[in-house]
Motif scaffolding. Structure first.
Motif, PDB file in Angstrom:
ATOM      1  N   ASP A 134      32.070  36.660  35.888  1.00 35.83           N
ATOM      2  CA  ASP A 134      32.166  35.107  36.471  1.00 35.83           C
ATOM      3  C   ASP A 134      32.074  33.940  35.700  1.00 35.83           C
ATOM      4  O   ASP A 134      31.678  32.896  35.401  1.00 35.83           O
ATOM      5  CB  ASP A 134      31.972  35.315  37.150  1.00 35.83           C
ATOM      6  CG  ASP A 134      33.390  35.665  39.103  1.00 35.83           C
ATOM      7  OD1 ASP A 134      34.379  36.492  37.796  1.00 35.83           O
ATOM      8  OD2 ASP A 134      33.046  36.939  39.450  1.00 35.83           O
ATOM      9  N   LEU A 174      35.639  28.961  41.658  1.00 38.55           N
ATOM     10  CA  LEU A 174      33.895  29.571  40.907  1.00 38.55           C
ATOM     11  C   LEU A 174      33.212  28.863  41.530  1.00 38.55           C
ATOM     12  O   LEU A 174      32.338  29.402  42.240  1.00 38.55           O
ATOM     13  CB  LEU A 174      34.271  30.261  39.614  1.00 38.55           C
ATOM     14  CG  LEU A 174      35.091  31.042  38.965  1.00 38.55           C
ATOM     15  CD1 LEU A 174      35.221  31.382  37.514  1.00 38.55           C
ATOM     16  CD2 LEU A 174      34.753  32.421  39.459  1.00 38.55           C
ATOM     17  N   GLU A 232      37.575  35.823  43.096  1.00 37.38           N
ATOM     18  CA  GLU A 232      37.443  33.933  43.218  1.00 37.38           C
ATOM     19  C   GLU A 232      38.476  33.895  43.822  1.00 37.38           C
ATOM     20  O   GLU A 232      37.608  32.439  44.496  1.00 37.38           O
ATOM     21  CB  GLU A 232      37.613  33.936  41.457  1.00 37.38           C
ATOM     22  CG  GLU A 232      38.611  33.179  40.917  1.00 37.38           C
ATOM     23  CD  GLU A 232      39.812  34.307  40.026  1.00 37.38           C
ATOM     24  OE1 GLU A 232      40.691  33.729  40.118  1.00 37.38           O
ATOM     25  OE2 GLU A 232      39.018  35.954  40.115  1.00 37.38           O
TER      26      GLU A 232
END
Length: 754
Positions: A206, A195, A747
């Motif tokens: 996220d 991330l 991600e």
């Protein structure tokens, strides 16, 4: 579940030193109440950790026990209950469960089941208007359906038609299960790393996961954060968790004035994409000094600040730069003075625009060479308007290696389809609104040889960039990856069972005969009053179109069934009930073969909020669908048949979550808002009839857009640093829909492969 010593626990330990000297840890061990508090804290933290891993990786962390005689009967019972929710255990997880005591197995079960229920939506009660749906609706007289609806409306949505629930046949159909694997804390570290390294915008989910991991795990602070939005978020978290932090500690992540503006916006809980306005908070003097120091140490800031002039003027009211001396922050004070007094600031963009408008393309190229990213974005305009197209291509070739990989991928895809005869152009605006705009394609043609040259330059630059990464070894790449879009922009993606990028296409299994959508919600407060502002009336609808997006029919609260398409709505419920109650549900079935048989192709499911509240303001609302082989077997809601579930949280009163292509038997993921501008009031406002033209245009745009896919992305990596193999058994790394790295590991792609 494993125990993790994190920053919060360590801070708690340190705080107990007051009055106990260096024996604080001994005191904690001796004090039963303190131990109980820490144990409960750890249990809660571990639960959240496993929720993140289960949602993102289908994994849970479980330490091996000391049992030598496995409690297989307990484990098998757990597995049967887990399979009812559409999941099963991997061999590694099963073997670890065999080392657990009965008490540990009980704790594991009581933690796991609520997590799984929440993922597939089985944690709520599904209460349709007609409990014997779909038979009771398909077989009822229209006059009976009409009278039942009127009585429900007159009662403020509190009275339902009486219908005794019949015994239903058990679910006969076989369903695919998702495998839960054994995870480790390293999986969380990988999520955090990916991330942080993302080169594209990340979703709100996220951000929440990244924030939790940062605050609760001993993560290493990243050396590089490519995406400026992520740098702002990490910077905010760092300043919140490290009170002694200085500007020097984070300066490397904030190199421009816009970088600092994003940080200020993040600290004010605003939109770090800068697409919408933010109400900037007041800052402490220490914070003001740190922010001004960051700004002072940036390069040229005047032009950058001019891009967001109004935002900076409001920021200036919070930072008060004039209170400081010019020796400290002279550059910042001068920049704010020019913005406030309208003193002209010469900009790079202004020079380029002037050169292009005067057809001085040689000067324009000389300027753009200094900013390769800007050159890449203006290639189409330059190739359409200049006579010396070779100069444009050669200039881009010289600097392509300096262009970011997301831009290269998008430029490559754009020119790969530039010669296609498209009727429209599709735009996705930046920011929090998941909307697309479709306009007529009036662009003049560009010779195919120049388009091919740009594509080749982009590919070569990407391959060279990827060569610097680690060798992949043998790689298996599934052809199905061609159906999944590269995750470039996830900032407005909804929280869902599977993370899917808009425009991606999922296969509908051959044994699926019908698609059953469901929409569940509650009111916004405890009131059942028909006139309460807290009453919520969501409407689940489906519009059916042919292959040219001509309207064929719709199924909604105004048309509960379609005999031709074997489509059926479970009944219009106008009151969600108490905010803390069971909620209410609308279901909608459509038969796939019937759609194709009668000349249609697309089913577009939609949710309308008739009472007008934004979906993002609602405390409880979700949409999902099930794949059903026989709509008469099993309960109306069967968790193991749920294909996807998403929270309804868009900044709109209308949502188009999904399109079904019944000819190709594909699901096209939308997760889109729909603007209500242009609604025809004679159709009754916010409903499917009022928005048919807007729905068709939005969906046409989604179905026909050209975006880079994951297959092409991974192929470039293989060319640069891997060897392609045809068998999974021979592969060191697997890219597959159900194995290895899947398209839903967004991600991973945005961090490692873009």
């Amino acid at each position: 579940m494993s125990w993790i010593w994190n920053k919060k626990i360590l801070d708690f330990v340190i705080s107990t030193k007051q009055g106990y000297g260096d024996s604080s840890f001994y005191y904690i061990l001796k004090n039963k109440n303190t131990v109980f508090t820490i144990a409960n804290f750890i249990k809660k933290e571990n639960k959240i950790m496993n929720e993140i891993l289960l949602r993102r990786k289908n994994k849970v962390v479980l330490e091996r026990g000391n049992v030598t005689e496995p409690n297989n009967q307990y484990i098998i019972t757990i597995m049967k209950n887990v399979e009812a929710l559409g999941y099963t255990f991997s061999k590694e997880l099963f073997e670890t469960l065999q080392t657990q005591t009965k008490e540990d197995l009980q704790k594991f079960y009581l933690e796991l089941i609520p997590m799984l229920k929440k993922l597939v939506g089985a944690d709520v009660v599904y209460k349709p208007m007609y409990p014997n749906f779909p038979e009771s609706v398909m077989e009822a007289d229209y006059i009976d359906l009409f009278i039942n609806a009127i009585v429900h409306y007159w009662s403020g949505g509190t009275l339902y038609p009486y219908e005794e629930k019949n015994e239903r046949l058990p679910l006969f159909e076989e369903t695919k299960v998702r495998v839960i694997d054994l995870g480790t804390k390293e999986d969380l570290y990988d999520i955090f790393k990916n991330l942080c390294q993302s080169k594209t915008s990340i979703s709100q989910t996220d951000k929440e996961d990244l924030e939790w991991i940062f605050k609760n795990m001993q993560v290493e602070f990243p050396d590089e954060i490519p995406l400026k939005e992520n740098a702002a978020l990490i910077g905010k978290l760092y300043l919140e968790n490290y009170p002694l932090a200085t500007a020097k500690d984070i300066q490397k992540f904030f190199k421009t004035a816009t970088d600092v503006l994003r940080l200020i916006t993040a600290m004010s809980d605003g939109d770090i994409s800068l697409a919408t306005n933010t109400k900037f908070r007041s800052f402490k003097r220490k914070e003001r000094r740190l922010l001004l120091e960051l700004l002072q140490n940036c390069g040229s800031i005047e032009e950058d600040m001019l891009r967001y002039k109004n935002k900076w003027l409001r920021v200036g009211e919070r930072l008060h730069p004039s209170e400081y001396s010019t020796e400290q922050f002279g550059k910042v004070i001068t920049a704010f003075n020019k913005l406030r007094n309208g003193i002209k600031i010469e900009t790079f963009a202004g020079k380029v625009t002037k050169a292009i408008e005067t057809e001085d393309f040689k000067s324009a190229l000389m300027l753009l060479r200094k900013r390769p990213g800007e050159l890449a974005r203006k290639l189409d305009h330059l190739l359409r308007n200049t006579t010396d197209k070779n100069a444009v291509v050669n200039t881009f070739k010289d600097v392509a290696s300096e262009v970011s990989t997301p831009v290269l991928l998008q430029v490559k895809e754009h020119f790969a389809h530039r010669t296609d005869k498209l009727e429209s152009r599709v735009f996705f605006p930046k920011g929090n609104l998941a909307r697309c705009h479709c306009i007529e394609n009036t662009l003049s043609d560009i010779d195919e040889k120049y388009c091919n040259a740009i594509v080749k330059i982009c590919e070569n630059a990407l391959v060279e960039n990827y060569k610097s990464k680690d060798f992949l070894g043998n790689v298996y790449l599934s052809e199905e990856f061609k159906n999944y879009i590269v995750p470039f922009s996830q900032r407005s993606a909804s929280k869902a069972l599977k993370t899917i990028v808009r425009g991606s296409r999922l296969k509908i299994e051959d044994n699926t005969k019908a698609l059953r959508a469901f929409c569940w919600w509650t009111n916004m407060d405890d009131s059942d009053d028909n006139w309460s502002n807290g009453r919520v009336d969501l409407d689940l609808s489906a519009a059916i179109f042919d292959e040219n997006w001509n309207y064929m029919e719709h199924v909604s609260y105004t048309n509960l069934r379609s005999d031709r398409y074997k489509a059926c709505h479970s009944g219009d419920i106008t009151n969600g009930g108490s905010v803390d109650g069971d909620g209410v549900t609308e279901f909608l079935d459509v038969d796939i073969d019937s759609v194709v048989k009668y000349g249609a192709r697309y089913i577009v499911y939609q949710i309308y909020n008739y009472t007008g509240q934004k979906l993002s303001d609602m405390p409880h609302a979700m949409f999902g669908w099930m794949s059903r082989e026989d709509v008469k077997s099993g309960e109306i809601y069967e968790p193991k048949t749920v294909e996807q579930k998403m929270d309804l949280a868009s900044q709109s009163t209308v949502c188009i979550p999904v399109i079904f292509d019944c000819v190709n038997r594909e699901v096209i993921w939308c997760d889109m808002n729909l603007s209500l501008s242009g609604c025809h009031s004679n159709y009754g406002g916010n409903n499917v009839e009022s928005n048919l033209s807007g729905v068709a245009a939005t969906c046409y745009s989604m179905v026909n857009m050209s975006k880079p896919n994951l297959y092409d992305l991974i192929e470039l990596h293989i060319r640069a640093r891997g060897l392609r193999v045809d068998n999974k058994e021979d592969a060191d790394i697997i890219f597959d829909v159900n194995d290895g790295i899947t398209p839903f590991d967004t991600e991973v792609f945005s961090g490692e492969y873009i």
